[in-house]
Write a protein that holds these residues in place. Structure first.
Motif, short mmCIF file in Angstrom:
data_model
loop_
_atom_site.label_atom_id
_atom_site.label_comp_id
_atom_site.label_asym_id
_atom_site.label_seq_id
_atom_site.Cartn_x
_atom_site.Cartn_y
_atom_site.Cartn_z
N UNK A 51 0.82 -1.22 0.00
CA UNK A 51 0.00 0.00 0.00
C UNK A 51 0.85 1.27 0.00
N UNK A 52 0.35 2.28 -0.67
CA UNK A 52 0.99 3.60 -0.74
C UNK A 52 2.41 3.53 -1.32
N UNK A 53 2.63 2.54 -2.17
CA UNK A 53 3.92 2.47 -2.86
C UNK A 53 3.90 3.37 -4.09
N UNK A 54 5.08 3.65 -4.63
CA UNK A 54 5.22 4.49 -5.82
C UNK A 54 5.91 3.68 -6.90
N UNK A 55 5.25 3.51 -8.04
CA UNK A 55 5.78 2.72 -9.15
C UNK A 55 5.91 3.58 -10.39
N UNK A 98 -10.74 7.76 -0.18
CA UNK A 98 -9.93 8.37 0.85
C UNK A 98 -8.46 8.40 0.54
N UNK A 99 -8.12 8.42 -0.74
CA UNK A 99 -6.74 8.40 -1.20
C UNK A 99 -6.41 9.72 -1.88
N UNK A 100 -5.30 10.31 -1.51
CA UNK A 100 -4.87 11.56 -2.12
C UNK A 100 -4.09 11.29 -3.40
N UNK A 110 -1.09 9.10 -14.58
CA UNK A 110 -0.89 8.26 -13.42
C UNK A 110 -2.05 7.31 -13.23
N UNK A 111 -1.77 6.20 -12.57
CA UNK A 111 -2.77 5.21 -12.21
C UNK A 111 -2.78 5.13 -10.69
N UNK A 112 -3.94 5.28 -10.09
CA UNK A 112 -4.05 5.24 -8.64
C UNK A 112 -4.85 4.01 -8.23
N UNK A 116 -3.91 3.11 -2.27
CA UNK A 116 -3.02 4.25 -2.19
C UNK A 116 -1.79 4.16 -3.06
N UNK A 117 -1.58 3.03 -3.71
CA UNK A 117 -0.43 2.89 -4.61
C UNK A 117 -0.61 3.78 -5.84
N UNK A 118 0.45 4.46 -6.23
CA UNK A 118 0.43 5.30 -7.42
C UNK A 118 1.42 4.75 -8.44
N UNK A 119 0.99 4.66 -9.68
CA UNK A 119 1.84 4.23 -10.79
C UNK A 119 2.00 5.41 -11.74
N UNK A 120 3.19 5.95 -11.84
CA UNK A 120 3.46 7.04 -12.79
C UNK A 120 3.59 6.43 -14.18
N UNK A 121 2.89 7.01 -15.14
CA UNK A 121 2.90 6.54 -16.53
C UNK A 121 3.66 7.55 -17.37
N UNK A 122 4.85 7.18 -17.79
CA UNK A 122 5.67 8.17 -18.51
C UNK A 122 6.69 7.47 -19.40
N UNK A 123 7.03 8.11 -20.50
CA UNK A 123 8.07 7.60 -21.38
C UNK A 123 9.45 7.90 -20.82
N UNK A 124 10.44 7.19 -21.38
CA UNK A 124 11.82 7.35 -20.92
C UNK A 124 12.67 8.17 -21.87
N UNK A 125 12.04 8.83 -22.86
CA UNK A 125 12.83 9.60 -23.81
C UNK A 125 13.54 10.77 -23.13
N UNK A 126 12.96 11.29 -22.04
CA UNK A 126 13.63 12.32 -21.23
C UNK A 126 13.73 11.79 -19.80
N UNK A 127 14.50 10.72 -19.64
CA UNK A 127 14.52 9.99 -18.37
C UNK A 127 15.13 10.78 -17.22
#
Length: 449
Positions: A51-55, A98-100, A110-112, A116-127
């Motif tokens: 829970x509440x991890x960041x991916x 109840x999740x920020x 992003x995927x929430x 509470x876990x958040x998954x950032x969705x982004x390309x790596x062209x500007x890593x």
């Protein structure tokens, strides 16, 4: 959770990531071997367990992530039983959870998850913009195409707070095809905390349509099939670009004794580079019963687009050409800055010089390419496919093209062709094949219909 149908290598990869001895795993597999499906499984496991991890879910570019990776991951989540709007959501989560939100400004990237876990969705062209993140999980698609330094940066960001709080290790999973340079994989083998798994397409056959692998054999050339389907490590560096062209007369090879048929449509394919040492290469191709045939070459040094077009015009008039003339070639030929002699683009010049009341000029149709490999793969797959079918032939009097086929090689990095007098001829022919018979992202066109 739904009963998963994973193949042996997928299970081994997930099991390795679950052990304390591994914090970085790679699955290098053939097309259709279940790489993206594995990303979805790994995402579900880690998103729900911490829970509440960041991916971070990433691919070489955001477009690739959005158009290819993410749909495959969502499909995997659906098969597992995770439901959008119930277990996770894209962007701002419902107030009832109840999740920020992790970052309001990134709500469309992003995927929430409900926990509470958040998954950032982004390309790596500007890593480099990911430099300050403290990540619990990194999931990377098409790792063989990531920019130099991206992989190392992500490994350095495996310092998530959620995993630390639970006394666990942050993890990374990278999936992709065999790279042009096998060293990209070999350098990770044997390192502490790293596991490399390889899987051919056949291992995932039960999850694929019945025609899938057989169709790949008819669409791919031998080297592409061995690399992209069987998962073999084959270095392209130093190899002939058109390695499978057979310099024998049909039916034993790819040469023909044939001239232009003035009553059949023709395709003019062009590369516009020219200098005192490097020739401008244009070829006329016709679609005949035997296949696609290069019937005439126009390869000249120290020339211009206007001069080349006039030479082609005079040739067609002399041959009594009376059909349609289509144009294929380098997409940058539409850029005005390319033609330094005039303010017109190369294709604008061609339109002026190649029009005639004796034939119908159909104009140019081109396709921009991101990688040289995509064009050359279309070329070699058309020269001779894995199942032995030849579809591209060259008239024996096109001696300069035949010489280029014999001598043009991949550069040592396996990413570009050697820059010499023969590269431009191969490029011109590959533009035609890539427009007419493209092979995208490791899959032939039929898989996208």
């Amino acid at each position: 959770m739904t009963q998963l149908t994973l193949n042996n290598t997928q299970w081994r990869t997930l099991e390795a990531l679950r052990s304390d001895a591994c914090n970085l795993a790679f699955l290098i597999g053939g097309v259709g071997s279940g790489k993206t499906f594995l990303l979805g499984c790994a995402l579900y496991v880690y998103a729900t367990a911490t829970p509440y991890s960041l991916a971070l879910l990433t691919a070489p570019t955001f477009d690739q992530l959005n158009n290819a990776t993410l749909p495959g991951v969502v499909d995997a989540l659906e098969k597992i039983g995770a439901i959008e709007g119930v277990d996770y959501t894209f962007g701002e989560p419902p107030a009832s959870w109840g999740v920020r939100s992790y970052q309001k400004l990134r709500r469309h990237k992003s995927m929430t998850w409900r926990n509470g876990t958040t998954v950032i969705l982004d390309g790596s062209d500007n890593f480099q913009k990911h430099k300050g993140l403290e990540l619990d999980v990194v999931l990377a698609d098409e790792v063989q195409l990531l920019k130099a330094g991206a992989l190392e940066l992500y490994i350095g960001r495996l310092r998530g707070k959620a995993t630390k709080a639970l006394g666990r290790q942050a993890k990374m999973l990278g999936v992709g095809n065999q790279p042009e340079d096998p060293y990209q994989v070999e350098r990770w083998e044997g390192r502490e905390g790293v596991k490399v798994f390889e899987a051919p397409t056949h291992e995932n056959e039960r999850n694929l349509p019945s025609h899938y692998i057989g169709a790949l054999e008819s669409a791919y050339d031998d080297i592409t099939f061995r690399r992209e389907v069987l998962g073999e490590r084959i270095a392209l560096g130093g190899m002939l670009a058109a390695y499978n062209f057979r310099h024998e007369v049909q039916p034993h090879g790819n040469l023909l004794d044939i001239q232009l048929d003035p009553m059949k449509d023709a395709y003019l394919t062009c590369d516009f580079n020219a200098s005192m040492t490097r020739p401008m290469s244009w070829f006329l191709v016709q679609k005949l019963l035997v296949g696609d045939v290069v019937v005439q070459e126009f390869v000249n040094r120290a020339t211009s687009t206007e001069t080349q077009a006039k030479i082609v015009h005079d040739y067609l008039e002399a041959q009594g050409f009376r059909a349609k003339l289509h144009v294929r070639g380098d997409a940058t030929g539409g850029d005005a800055a390319r033609n330094s002699a005039t303010t017109r683009s190369d294709y604008q010049v061609m339109r002026m010089e190649l029009k005639s009341d004796r034939w119908q000029y159909m104009g140019e149709q081109v396709r921009r390419t991101r990688r040289v490999k995509d064009r050359i793969r279309a070329l070699t797959s058309h020269i001779e496919s894995r199942d032995g079918a030849r579809r591209l032939f060259v008239s024996r009097h096109c001696k300069k093209l035949v010489e280029a086929i014999k001598r043009c090689r991949w550069a040592e990095n396996g990413v570009e062709l050697e820059s010499d007098n023969f590269e431009d001829a191969i490029a011109a022919l590959s533009y035609y094949c890539y427009y007419e018979y493209p092979v995208h992202h490791g899959q032939p066109t039929f898989l996208h219909r």
